[in-house]
Motif scaffolding. Structure first.
Motif, PDB file in Angstrom:
ATOM      1  N   ILE A  57       0.846  -1.204   0.000  1.00 35.84           N
ATOM      2  CA  ILE A  57       0.000   0.000   0.000  1.00 35.84           C
ATOM      3  C   ILE A  57       0.881   1.254   0.000  1.00 35.84           C
ATOM      4  O   ILE A  57       0.613   2.207  -0.733  1.00 35.84           O
ATOM      5  CB  ILE A  57      -0.950   0.010   1.215  1.00 35.84           C
ATOM      6  CG1 ILE A  57      -1.974  -1.122   1.115  1.00 35.84           C
ATOM      7  CG2 ILE A  57      -1.648   1.358   1.385  1.00 35.84           C
ATOM      8  CD1 ILE A  57      -2.906  -1.040  -0.072  1.00 35.84           C
ATOM      9  N   CYS A  60       2.297   1.668  -3.452  1.00 37.92           N
ATOM     10  CA  CYS A  60       1.246   2.187  -4.343  1.00 37.92           C
ATOM     11  C   CYS A  60       1.059   3.685  -4.147  1.00 37.92           C
ATOM     12  O   CYS A  60       0.934   4.425  -5.130  1.00 37.92           O
ATOM     13  CB  CYS A  60      -0.070   1.463  -4.097  1.00 37.92           C
ATOM     14  SG  CYS A  60      -0.097  -0.234  -4.706  1.00 37.92           S
ATOM     15  N   ILE A  67      -3.733  -0.292  -6.086  1.00 33.70           N
ATOM     16  CA  ILE A  67      -3.099  -1.596  -5.888  1.00 33.70           C
ATOM     17  C   ILE A  67      -3.450  -2.558  -7.024  1.00 33.70           C
ATOM     18  O   ILE A  67      -2.626  -3.368  -7.429  1.00 33.70           O
ATOM     19  CB  ILE A  67      -3.454  -2.181  -4.505  1.00 33.70           C
ATOM     20  CG1 ILE A  67      -2.494  -3.335  -4.179  1.00 33.70           C
ATOM     21  CG2 ILE A  67      -4.902  -2.573  -4.422  1.00 33.70           C
ATOM     22  CD1 ILE A  67      -2.534  -3.789  -2.744  1.00 33.70           C
TER      23      ILE A  67
END
Length: 72
Positions: A57, A60, A67
Motif C-alpha cells: 500500500i 502504491c 493496488i
C-alpha cells in the motif's frame, strides 16, 4: 516458493520497477516517498522480498497507483 508464486512475485517486481522508472524516480526517491528503506525497494524489484500488504500500500501511494494496477 513454487513456480506460480515466483511468477507472481516477478510480475509484481517488474510492474513496480516499470512504474518507478516511468515516474523518473530513483529507488531512493521512491523509498523516501513510501517511508521504506531503499534496500527494501531494491530487494522487492529483484523479487528477493515479498512485500507485506501494508508495504505494498505504501509503494502504491509512492507510485500514485491503485493496488489493482500492480497486482492485476
Amino acid at each position: 516458493m513454487n513456480e506460480k508464486e515466483i511468477k507472481i512475485l516477478n510480475n509484481l517486481a517488474k510492474k513496480i520497477k516499470s512504474k518507478r522508472l516511468l515516474l523518473n524516480l530513483s529507488q531512493e526517491s521512491l523509498a523516501i516517498k513510501c517511508g521504506l528503506d531503499r534496500t527494501y525497494i531494491s530487494l522487492i524489484e529483484r523479487s528477493k522480498r515479498n512485500p507485506s500488504y501494508l508495504s505494498l500500500i505504501k509503494i502504491c501511494d509512492g507510485l500514485e497507483v491503485e493496488i489493482k494496477e500492480l497486482i492485476g
